[in-house]
Scaffold this active site. Structure first.
Site, PDB file in Angstrom:
ATOM      1  N   TYR A 129       0.849  -1.202   0.000  1.00 40.35           N
ATOM      2  CA  TYR A 129       0.000   0.000   0.000  1.00 40.35           C
ATOM      3  C   TYR A 129       0.885   1.252   0.000  1.00 40.35           C
ATOM      4  CZ  TYR A 129      -2.999   3.774   1.512  1.00 40.35           C
ATOM      5  OH  TYR A 129      -3.643   4.993   1.584  1.00 40.35           O
TER       6      TYR A 129
ATOM      7  N   ARG B 212       1.849   8.753  13.173  1.00 41.88           N
ATOM      8  CA  ARG B 212       1.468  10.058  13.735  1.00 41.88           C
ATOM      9  C   ARG B 212      -0.047  10.259  13.641  1.00 41.88           C
ATOM     10  NH1 ARG B 212       2.878  14.916   9.977  1.00 41.88           N
ATOM     11  NH2 ARG B 212       1.042  14.032   8.970  1.00 41.88           N
TER      12      ARG B 212
END
Ligand SMILES: COc1cccc([C@H]2O[C@H](CC(=O)N[C@@H](CC(=O)O)C(=O)O)C(=O)N(CC(C)(C)C)c3ccc(Cl)cc32)c1OC
Length: 348
Positions: A149, A196
């Protein structure tokens, strides 16, 4: 080289660039002449593709058709798209995409071919993911899926940029030879952002962390926000950071090959931001509560310092030291993280 005043549609393209990403747009505009326009247009084409992938109001068949044909769309003068993209700025870009196409068609054929090739590969990769091809669930299951991905959405950008640097004549063809290095330039940035953005993505109903990693620490991806899960959450976060650290030697190898100053700044700044972010998120359970970002003052310091390889190595050494100090002996991944740090320290 037509000046921006003489070419209103080119000026509009730089307005879109500044609208979509202020800090990085400034770095793109520092690039040497030939390359600046090519990378501005590459960025906008990628932004257009990303906006279509992110637009949840387009039905799947239509979305797949748009993604798989985007490499042809960028040659269709006048094409525009009135979507309901996630935010105003990106929607604005597609409403005026005809201007991007006009400027794309004004690029040297060598640049056009690189941008069209990456657009084709990325559009088809995104379409495969959107339709759940070659994987059983809609989220990312195995580490192999995770790498694939991230290759589609970020590694291919590294491929394309290396080819553009060579096509401009500003870099030696060898920069594009080792595709693993170009791929790692994308994976390091993308995987750091995926760590994050855990909470933002969870709240948006998206998950990109591979189940092969987080499945060792929880039954449900949302469990990590629970305070009853602290030790498991900490261990899972360490396992994710360990996976990203593996790309650091390739990133340093790639940067050490870059010769042109403006290209070096363009390549180094996002990478030093990423290692700083990685040190911030490591062993930091705030990640599960909110989007943690490095302070503006630190970012400015990093941008100023990322002008040559010696400084970049010093910056990586500083943050690898911080990660090493934050590494806890009670962490199940303590030893693997120490070994990954040891491998990086051989480099720096
Ligand atoms: C050799 O490879 C590269 C060399 C230099 C920069 C980038 C890479 O850096 C930005 C940097 C950037 O866009 N930073 C944002 C901040 C943020 O996203 O957190 C910003 O400053 O706004 C970034 O993040 N991505 C997006 C992907 C990672 C998906 C490729 C990106 C998107 C389009 C382009 Cl043309 C380039 C990049 C490279 O790409 C690998």
């Amino acid at each position: 080289q037509r000046t921006l005043e003489a070419d209103p549609s080119k000026k509009r393209c730089y307005d879109f660039l500044n609208m979509t990403s202020r800090s990085f747009a400034a770095v793109i505009q520092e690039l040497d002449d030939d390359l600046r326009d090519a990378i501005c247009l590459f960025y906008l084409v990628l932004r257009g593709l990303d906006t279509i992938e992110d637009d949840m109001t387009i039905d799947l068949d239509r979305k797949v058709e748009l993604l798989r044909s985007f490499d042809a769309i960028i040659y269709q003068k006048g094409w525009v798209f009135n979507g309901n993209g996630p935010n105003e700025k990106d929607r604005e870009l597609l409403v005026h995409f005809d201007l991007v196409i006009d400027e794309f068609l004004a690029l040297k054929p060598g640049f056009q071919q690189v941008i069209a090739k990456i657009t084709r590969l990325m559009g088809n990769g995104m379409a495969d993911y959107a339709t759940g091809e070659h994987r059983e669930s809609t989220s990312v299951a195995t580490i192999k899926d995770f790498d694939l991905y991230c290759h589609y959405v970020a590694g291919l950008v590294g491929y394309g940029l290396s080819d553009l640097f060579v096509a401009s004549g500003l870099e030696d063809p060898s920069i594009a030879n080792d595709k693993k290095l170009s791929n790692s330039m994308g994976l390091f940035l993308q995987k750091t952002n995926i760590i994050r953005d855990y909470r933002e993505d969870l709240d948006d109903g998206r998950q990109f962390w591979p189940k092969e990693i987080w499945g060792n620490y929880a039954n449900d991806f949302g469990d990590f926000i629970k305070t009853s899960h602290l030790e498991k959450s900490r261990a899972c976060l360490s396992a994710m950071v360990l996976n990203v650290l593996e790309h650091v030697p390739d990133v340093l190898d790639y940067l050490s090959k870059v010769k042109n100053q403006s290209v070096f700044n363009f390549c180094a700044i996002p990478q030093v931001m990423a290692i700083s972010t990685l040190a911030l998120v490591f062993n930091n359970l705030d990640v599960y509560q909110r989007n943690v970002k490095i302070r503006k003052g630190e970012a400015v310091k990093l941008i100023r310092a990322s002008t040559d390889m010696e400084n970049v190595i010093a910056i990586f050494r500083e943050y690898i030291q911080i990660i090493s100090e934050k590494n806890e002996t009670t962490d199940p991944n303590f030893l693997k993280i120490s070994m990954a740090i040891g491998k990086i320290e051989q480099w720096i």
